[in-house]
Design a protein around this motif. Structure first.
Motif, PDB file in Angstrom:
ATOM      1  N   MET A 198      -9.148   5.859  -1.936  1.00 62.41           N
ATOM      2  CA  MET A 198      -8.174   4.812  -2.240  1.00 62.41           C
ATOM      3  C   MET A 198      -8.548   4.111  -3.528  1.00 62.41           C
ATOM      4  O   MET A 198      -9.688   4.181  -3.981  1.00 62.41           O
ATOM      5  N   THR A 205       1.086   5.575  -0.443  1.00 62.06           N
ATOM      6  CA  THR A 205       0.297   6.737  -0.060  1.00 62.06           C
ATOM      7  C   THR A 205       0.523   7.870  -1.050  1.00 62.06           C
ATOM      8  O   THR A 205       1.547   7.931  -1.739  1.00 62.06           O
ATOM      9  N   ASP A 258      -6.871   0.620  -6.293  1.00 62.63           N
ATOM     10  CA  ASP A 258      -5.781  -0.299  -6.585  1.00 62.63           C
ATOM     11  C   ASP A 258      -5.488  -0.257  -8.076  1.00 62.63           C
ATOM     12  O   ASP A 258      -6.296   0.212  -8.871  1.00 62.63           O
ATOM     13  N   TYR A 291      -1.729  -0.991  -4.165  1.00 62.90           N
ATOM     14  CA  TYR A 291      -2.793  -0.166  -3.609  1.00 62.90           C
ATOM     15  C   TYR A 291      -2.288   1.236  -3.303  1.00 62.90           C
ATOM     16  O   TYR A 291      -1.117   1.429  -2.996  1.00 62.90           O
ATOM     17  N   VAL A 292      -3.209   2.191  -3.353  1.00 63.57           N
ATOM     18  CA  VAL A 292      -2.907   3.585  -3.029  1.00 63.57           C
ATOM     19  C   VAL A 292      -4.000   4.116  -2.114  1.00 63.57           C
ATOM     20  O   VAL A 292      -5.187   3.886  -2.380  1.00 63.57           O
ATOM     21  N   SER A 293      -3.602   4.803  -1.066  1.00 64.36           N
ATOM     22  CA  SER A 293      -4.575   5.515  -0.249  1.00 64.36           C
ATOM     23  C   SER A 293      -4.069   6.922   0.008  1.00 64.36           C
ATOM     24  O   SER A 293      -2.862   7.175   0.021  1.00 64.36           O
ATOM     25  N   GLU A 294      -5.008   7.810   0.194  1.00 67.25           N
ATOM     26  CA  GLU A 294      -4.666   9.218   0.397  1.00 67.25           C
ATOM     27  C   GLU A 294      -4.317   9.482   1.849  1.00 67.25           C
ATOM     28  O   GLU A 294      -5.008   9.031   2.759  1.00 67.25           O
ATOM     29  N   HIS A 327      -5.064   8.870  -9.471  1.00 65.20           N
ATOM     30  CA  HIS A 327      -5.934   7.929 -10.186  1.00 65.20           C
ATOM     31  C   HIS A 327      -6.134   8.396 -11.623  1.00 65.20           C
ATOM     32  O   HIS A 327      -5.996   7.615 -12.576  1.00 65.20           O
ATOM     33  N   ALA A 382      -5.293  11.279  -4.032  1.00 67.37           N
ATOM     34  CA  ALA A 382      -5.645  10.018  -4.689  1.00 67.37           C
ATOM     35  C   ALA A 382      -6.419  10.251  -5.978  1.00 67.37           C
ATOM     36  O   ALA A 382      -6.220   9.538  -6.964  1.00 67.37           O
ATOM     37  N   ARG A 426       0.838  -1.194   0.000  1.00 58.25           N
ATOM     38  CA  ARG A 426       0.000   0.000   0.000  1.00 58.25           C
ATOM     39  C   ARG A 426       0.874   1.245   0.000  1.00 58.25           C
ATOM     40  O   ARG A 426       1.667   1.457   0.911  1.00 58.25           O
ATOM     41  N   LEU A 450     -11.943   4.456  -8.082  1.00 57.76           N
ATOM     42  CA  LEU A 450     -11.534   5.269  -6.945  1.00 57.76           C
ATOM     43  C   LEU A 450     -12.627   5.164  -5.892  1.00 57.76           C
ATOM     44  O   LEU A 450     -13.786   5.490  -6.147  1.00 57.76           O
TER      45      LEU A 450
END
Length: 133
Positions: free
Chosen positions: A112, A82, A114, A124-127, A90, A86, A80, A103
């Protein structure tokens, strides 16, 4: 050995992602995702090279290791990342034809999503808002 003298884990140094084409992966992680190449050295024991990439403000690196028996590409890495925005990331990745999923933005939860690298490895990405926000 008492509790105070036991060796302890201190940090996560490197996580490995199995890839089928190390040159293609290196290009994706540096040119598309903004990683910096930190190490690229032959490692015949792995059937390729030891390549480490890192993000400018992170102590943890990513090793782009050759996929093979027991280490297939196209896995859910569980990694994951950050970002401070996001939505913008995205949009940017989708605009570069990266396979991104929806999103997700639920009330009270950071936005967040993926995405997958060229080998189909899921990331994965989360703000995370900056300290000044």
């Amino acid at each position: 050995m008492n509790a105070s003298s036991k060796a302890r884990l201190e940090s996560v140094r490197t996580v490995g992602i199995p890839v089928t084409d190390q040159d293609r992966a290196l290009e994706f992680y540096t040119e598309v995702l903004g990683f910096e190449k930190l190490l690229d050295t032959p490692l015949p024991q792995l059937g390729g090279r030891w390549i480490e990439v890192g993000l400018p403000r992170s102590a943890t690196t990513v090793a782009l290791v050759p996929a093979g028996d027991g280490h297939p590409a196209g896995v859910d890495t569980g990694i994951r990342f950050t970002t401070e925005d996001a939505t913008a990331l995205h949009t940017d990745l989708a605009g570069q034809d990266v396979a991104v999923d929806e999103l997700l933005a639920w009330p009270g939860v950071p936005p967040m999503f993926d995405f997958r690298d060229p080998d189909g490895n899921t990331l994965y990405v989360s703000e995370v808002r900056s300290a000044q926000a």
